[in-house]
Write a protein that holds these residues in place. Structure first.
Motif, PDB file in Angstrom:
ATOM      1  N   LEU A   1       0.814  -1.215   0.000  1.00 37.78           N
ATOM      2  CA  LEU A   1       0.000   0.000   0.000  1.00 37.78           C
ATOM      3  C   LEU A   1       0.848   1.267   0.000  1.00 37.78           C
ATOM      4  CD1 LEU A   1      -2.791  -0.970   2.580  1.00 37.78           C
ATOM      5  CD2 LEU A   1      -3.008  -0.832   0.087  1.00 37.78           C
ATOM      6  N   LYS A   2       2.181   1.095   0.107  1.00 36.49           N
ATOM      7  CA  LYS A   2       3.122   2.216   0.133  1.00 36.49           C
ATOM      8  C   LYS A   2       2.785   3.190   1.267  1.00 36.49           C
ATOM      9  CE  LYS A   2       3.988   1.884  -4.831  1.00 36.49           C
ATOM     10  NZ  LYS A   2       3.970   2.572  -6.166  1.00 36.49           N
ATOM     11  N   LEU A   3       2.609   2.613   2.450  1.00 32.90           N
ATOM     12  CA  LEU A   3       2.319   3.440   3.620  1.00 32.90           C
ATOM     13  C   LEU A   3       3.562   4.207   4.045  1.00 32.90           C
ATOM     14  CD1 LEU A   3       0.210   1.033   5.878  1.00 32.90           C
ATOM     15  CD2 LEU A   3      -0.582   2.563   4.062  1.00 32.90           C
ATOM     16  N   THR A   4       3.378   5.408   4.531  1.00 36.12           N
ATOM     17  CA  THR A   4       4.495   6.186   5.080  1.00 36.12           C
ATOM     18  C   THR A   4       4.844   5.642   6.461  1.00 36.12           C
ATOM     19  OG1 THR A   4       3.052   7.796   6.168  1.00 36.12           O
ATOM     20  CG2 THR A   4       3.663   8.225   3.857  1.00 36.12           C
ATOM     21  N   ASP A   5       5.984   6.063   6.981  1.00 35.36           N
ATOM     22  CA  ASP A   5       6.383   5.615   8.320  1.00 35.36           C
ATOM     23  C   ASP A   5       5.341   6.017   9.356  1.00 35.36           C
ATOM     24  OD1 ASP A   5       8.660   4.530   7.275  1.00 35.36           O
ATOM     25  OD2 ASP A   5       9.978   6.205   7.851  1.00 35.36           O
ATOM     26  N   ASP A   6       4.804   7.226   9.201  1.00 40.51           N
ATOM     27  CA  ASP A   6       3.788   7.682  10.150  1.00 40.51           C
ATOM     28  C   ASP A   6       2.517   6.846  10.034  1.00 40.51           C
ATOM     29  OD1 ASP A   6       2.674   9.715  12.061  1.00 40.51           O
ATOM     30  OD2 ASP A   6       1.290  10.040  10.378  1.00 40.51           O
ATOM     31  N   GLN A   7       2.131   6.490   8.825  1.00 42.35           N
ATOM     32  CA  GLN A   7       0.944   5.651   8.633  1.00 42.35           C
ATOM     33  C   GLN A   7       1.165   4.261   9.221  1.00 42.35           C
ATOM     34  OE1 GLN A   7       0.565   6.182   4.304  1.00 42.35           O
ATOM     35  NE2 GLN A   7      -1.509   6.973   4.638  1.00 42.35           N
ATOM     36  N   ILE A   8       2.368   3.722   9.014  1.00 41.90           N
ATOM     37  CA  ILE A   8       2.680   2.391   9.573  1.00 41.90           C
ATOM     38  C   ILE A   8       2.549   2.422  11.089  1.00 41.90           C
ATOM     39  CG2 ILE A   8       4.517   0.699   9.943  1.00 41.90           C
ATOM     40  CD1 ILE A   8       5.534   1.379   7.137  1.00 41.90           C
TER      41      ILE A   8
ATOM     42  N   VAL B   1     -12.672  -1.230  14.165  1.00 40.30           N
ATOM     43  CA  VAL B   1     -11.210  -1.137  14.140  1.00 40.30           C
ATOM     44  C   VAL B   1     -10.719  -0.963  12.706  1.00 40.30           C
ATOM     45  CG1 VAL B   1      -9.061  -2.367  14.600  1.00 40.30           C
ATOM     46  CG2 VAL B   1     -10.921  -2.461  16.263  1.00 40.30           C
ATOM     47  N   VAL B   2     -11.253  -1.762  11.786  1.00 37.42           N
ATOM     48  CA  VAL B   2     -10.852  -1.646  10.381  1.00 37.42           C
ATOM     49  C   VAL B   2     -11.201  -0.263   9.838  1.00 37.42           C
ATOM     50  CG1 VAL B   2     -11.237  -2.521   8.042  1.00 37.42           C
ATOM     51  CG2 VAL B   2     -11.000  -4.125   9.947  1.00 37.42           C
ATOM     52  N   ARG B   3     -12.358   0.264  10.261  1.00 34.53           N
ATOM     53  CA  ARG B   3     -12.768   1.605   9.809  1.00 34.53           C
ATOM     54  C   ARG B   3     -11.769   2.661  10.296  1.00 34.53           C
ATOM     55  NH1 ARG B   3     -17.610   1.712  11.871  1.00 34.53           N
ATOM     56  NH2 ARG B   3     -18.615   0.836  10.024  1.00 34.53           N
ATOM     57  N   ARG B   4     -11.302   2.529  11.534  1.00 34.27           N
ATOM     58  CA  ARG B   4     -10.317   3.485  12.058  1.00 34.27           C
ATOM     59  C   ARG B   4      -8.994   3.378  11.306  1.00 34.27           C
ATOM     60  NH1 ARG B   4     -11.891   1.702  17.379  1.00 34.27           N
ATOM     61  NH2 ARG B   4      -9.739   1.083  17.873  1.00 34.27           N
ATOM     62  N   ILE B   5      -8.636   2.173  10.926  1.00 35.25           N
ATOM     63  CA  ILE B   5      -7.414   1.986  10.147  1.00 35.25           C
ATOM     64  C   ILE B   5      -7.560   2.634   8.771  1.00 35.25           C
ATOM     65  CG2 ILE B   5      -6.008   0.266   8.936  1.00 35.25           C
ATOM     66  CD1 ILE B   5      -6.422  -1.591  11.335  1.00 35.25           C
ATOM     67  N   GLU B   6      -8.703   2.414   8.147  1.00 38.64           N
ATOM     68  CA  GLU B   6      -8.921   2.983   6.819  1.00 38.64           C
ATOM     69  C   GLU B   6      -8.923   4.507   6.849  1.00 38.64           C
ATOM     70  OE1 GLU B   6     -12.150   1.474   4.562  1.00 38.64           O
ATOM     71  OE2 GLU B   6     -11.633  -0.632   4.881  1.00 38.64           O
ATOM     72  N   ASP B   7      -9.301   5.100   7.967  1.00 36.92           N
ATOM     73  CA  ASP B   7      -9.281   6.555   8.080  1.00 36.92           C
ATOM     74  C   ASP B   7      -7.864   7.121   7.977  1.00 36.92           C
ATOM     75  OD1 ASP B   7     -12.014   6.699   8.325  1.00 36.92           O
ATOM     76  OD2 ASP B   7     -12.011   6.799  10.521  1.00 36.92           O
ATOM     77  N   VAL B   8      -6.866   6.272   8.279  1.00 33.52           N
ATOM     78  CA  VAL B   8      -5.466   6.701   8.203  1.00 33.52           C
ATOM     79  C   VAL B   8      -4.981   6.684   6.753  1.00 33.52           C
ATOM     80  CG1 VAL B   8      -3.105   6.176   8.977  1.00 33.52           C
ATOM     81  CG2 VAL B   8      -5.027   5.880  10.546  1.00 33.52           C
ATOM     82  N   LEU B   9      -5.626   5.886   5.895  1.00 29.34           N
ATOM     83  CA  LEU B   9      -5.192   5.724   4.512  1.00 29.34           C
ATOM     84  C   LEU B   9      -5.666   6.880   3.644  1.00 29.34           C
ATOM     85  CD1 LEU B   9      -6.041   1.915   3.995  1.00 29.34           C
ATOM     86  CD2 LEU B   9      -3.980   2.921   5.004  1.00 29.34           C
ATOM     87  N   THR B  10      -4.926   7.120   2.582  1.00 31.24           N
ATOM     88  CA  THR B  10      -5.381   8.077   1.578  1.00 31.24           C
ATOM     89  C   THR B  10      -6.452   7.409   0.725  1.00 31.24           C
ATOM     90  OG1 THR B  10      -3.745   7.357  -0.047  1.00 31.24           O
ATOM     91  CG2 THR B  10      -3.074   9.103   1.495  1.00 31.24           C
TER      92      THR B  10
END
Length: 563
Positions: A153-160, A223-232
């Protein structure tokens, strides 16, 4: 190493709010039945496990030849793992071999699939893992689709960092929601496999289970919804494509009889079956072990021994530690199983307190098992009682037992490694089965190892996979670890255990304390036909048990003579 708790299930009261309202606010939470179904609890989803399930085979439309190839490949790798268990005595090397073998197996299984089947299997795997797929640390790492989801997903360090935090905290939320409380009557007799079966077949339990499953699924979704909120937005779209069309995760079952599966999990949660080998990895008390004592230490007065059974103990006087309890009783001690929390009043009824493998939750594999088994008030009560003249035998094993007893041990000045201790130079039958002899200089000089005369002198002791200890300055290491000993933890690199021990003895105020970092040495148990503990020929473990009790009760080195 582990204990049977004398409790009875109260069928029909699982979700009764009136009963719960009567529970004291400071009372410990009841044992719980943990739902572990796919789609309810985030869990590693290994491809070989998924491919063996009929529902997945049907979804992927595997041919008969592909099914046969899956079975053959898995069996071949299982055989390799079984051979490795016999050939590799180092736990660390065995874990490294297992990880490499898992990767080899997954590659072989994927090779057997067509591209469309691989893609759908990856989707089912991600769905089954849920939020766990975003936690790239720990044992879950091996279950993830390669490459890691964060990289795909090419997450940034902050997203990870943020997604891992949400996944870790969220998993605990889901665990809490997925736990069906099992109300118990701690004053009644111990549950049996049959009473557990009646419990899980009751309408009340089934209703509670359905409600709990729904609550856990809702927590999972949040929980999955909160994770998805972090994604672009592009990352969120890519993730949904990776997950694919919804798959009914409730079909991911290897056990067709849900009741039978429920029985086994509840039995395990409550440590039922300590004497019949149906829990605790098949460990059971040796029924043929001779518990007679030729020369009882006490024939007129009988020191009072409180045997703790109030802290989810893996070992109890009537369970896997029955041989130990009977040997001590035949030596003249009065054994009383104690199902009450530690208070000054309760402790005043005993001269010696035995705590063997207490846990923070009912069942060593359950969430919270490694939490402190004792409240602060209980720790204070034990501390003050020992300081005033009481004697404590604290037995606490490898993970998760060390963590559960750590707070009490620290209050007494004892440090616990909480992991696994090995020594290739001083072991037999595996690097964690340590041997302490006079020849290898690992038996400390103490009244416990000397005994009352030469017939009670300790010459050879063996332990069977435990942790290391470091006692206070004035303590004596009765089972010393060599410079070649190593401590290993689940998430830590191996480190030297030189200068530490698996058994320490010391005075504490007016009282006495013995702490053992391994439990099986004081047992007489069987796994299949294999003996371990006091029933192994050529060992002085039985005499060590008696000598420890003799020192704690003041027969060895009477109180006025203590240095």
């Amino acid at each position: 190493m582990r204990i049977l708790i004398a409790i009875t299930l109260v069928v029909g009261s699982v979700v009764a709010p009136a009963v719960r309202a009567q529970t004291p606010p400071d009372a410990p939470p009841p044992p719980s039945y943990q739902l572990t179904d796919f789609g309810v609890m985030p869990r590693p989803a290994f491809r070989q496990v998924l491919l063996a399930l009929p529902a997945v085979q049907e979804e992927l439309k595997l041919t008969d030849s592909q099914k046969k190839e899956v079975e053959t490949t898995v069996n071949q790798h299982l055989m390799k793992m079984q051979n490795a268990r016999h050939e590799l005595t180092s736990r660390r090397k065995l874990m490294e071999f297992r990880e490499a073998l898992m990767k080899e197996l997954e590659a072989a299984l994927r090779e057997n699939l067509e591209p469309r089947q691989r893609k759908r299997l990856d989707q089912i795997q991600l769905q089954a893992q849920g939020p766990l797929a975003f936690n790239g640390a720990g044992s879950a790492q091996m279950a993830l689709v390669d490459p890691e989801l964060a990289k795909r997903l090419k997450l940034t360090d902050d997203q990870i960092r943020r997604t891992q935090t949400i996944a870790e905290e969220g998993t605990r939320e889901i665990e809490k929601a997925a736990a069906v409380p099992i109300l118990i009557d701690s004053k009644a007799s111990a549950p049996t496999r049959e009473s557990v079966r009646r419990f899980v077949e009751s309408p009340e339990f089934k209703t509670a289970k359905r409600a709990t499953r729904e609550a856990a699924r809702n927590a999972w979704t949040n929980v999955v919804r909160r994770i998805e909120d972090v994604l672009t937005d592009p990352q969120r779209t890519a993730y949904h494509e990776m997950v694919g069309a919804p798959f009914d995760l409730s079909k991911l079952r290897s056990e067709e009889d849900a009741t039978a599966e429920d029985v086994e999990i509840v039995v395990s949660s409550l440590n039922v079956g300590g004497d019949d080998g149906n829990s605790g990895g098949g460990q059971r008390a040796d029924p043929d072990f001779d518990t007679k004592v030729a020369r009882p230490a006490y024939t007129s007065k009988h020191p009072r021994v409180l045997f703790d059974e109030a802290h989810n103990n893996f070992h109890t006087a009537g369970g896997r530690y029955k041989p130990f309890a009977e040997v001590v009783a035949n030596d003249g001690y009065k054994i009383t199983p104690s199902k009450d929390k530690f208070t000054a009043e309760r402790l005043s009824t005993g001269d010696v307190l035995i705590i063997a493998n207490a846990l923070g939750a009912a069942g060593m594999g359950r969430p919270g098992a490694s939490d402190s088994a004792f409240t602060k008030a209980e720790i204070d009560a034990v501390h003050d009682w020992v300081q005033a003249g009481g004697s404590l035998l604290l037995i606490t094993d490898h993970a998760p037992f060390g963590s559960a007893a750590e707070s009490l041990a620290k209050r007494l000045g004892v440090d616990m490694s909480k992991g696994f201790t090995s020594d290739p130079e001083n072991s037999e039958g595996g690097e964690t089965s340590l041997v302490f002899t006079r020849k290898n200089n690992l038996l400390g000089d103490h009244p416990i190892t000397r005994g009352r005369d030469d017939s009670e002198r300790i010459n050879r002791v063996q332990t069977f996979t435990g942790q290391s200890l470091k006692g206070p300055v004035e303590s004596v290491a009765i089972l010393k670890l060599a410079d070649t000993a190593v401590d290993e933890g689940a998430d830590e690199k191996p480190k030297s255990a030189a200068g530490r021990a698996q058994g320490v003895a010391f005075t504490f105020g007016k009282g006495r304390v013995v702490v053992l970092g391994e439990a099986a040495e004081m047992s007489a148990q069987l796994i299949g036909n294999e003996r371990f503990g006091m029933n192994v020929k050529g060992l002085d473990n039985r005499q060590l048990a008696l000598n420890i009790m003799h020192w704690l009760s003041g027969l060895l080195e009477p109180r006025g003579d203590a240095k």
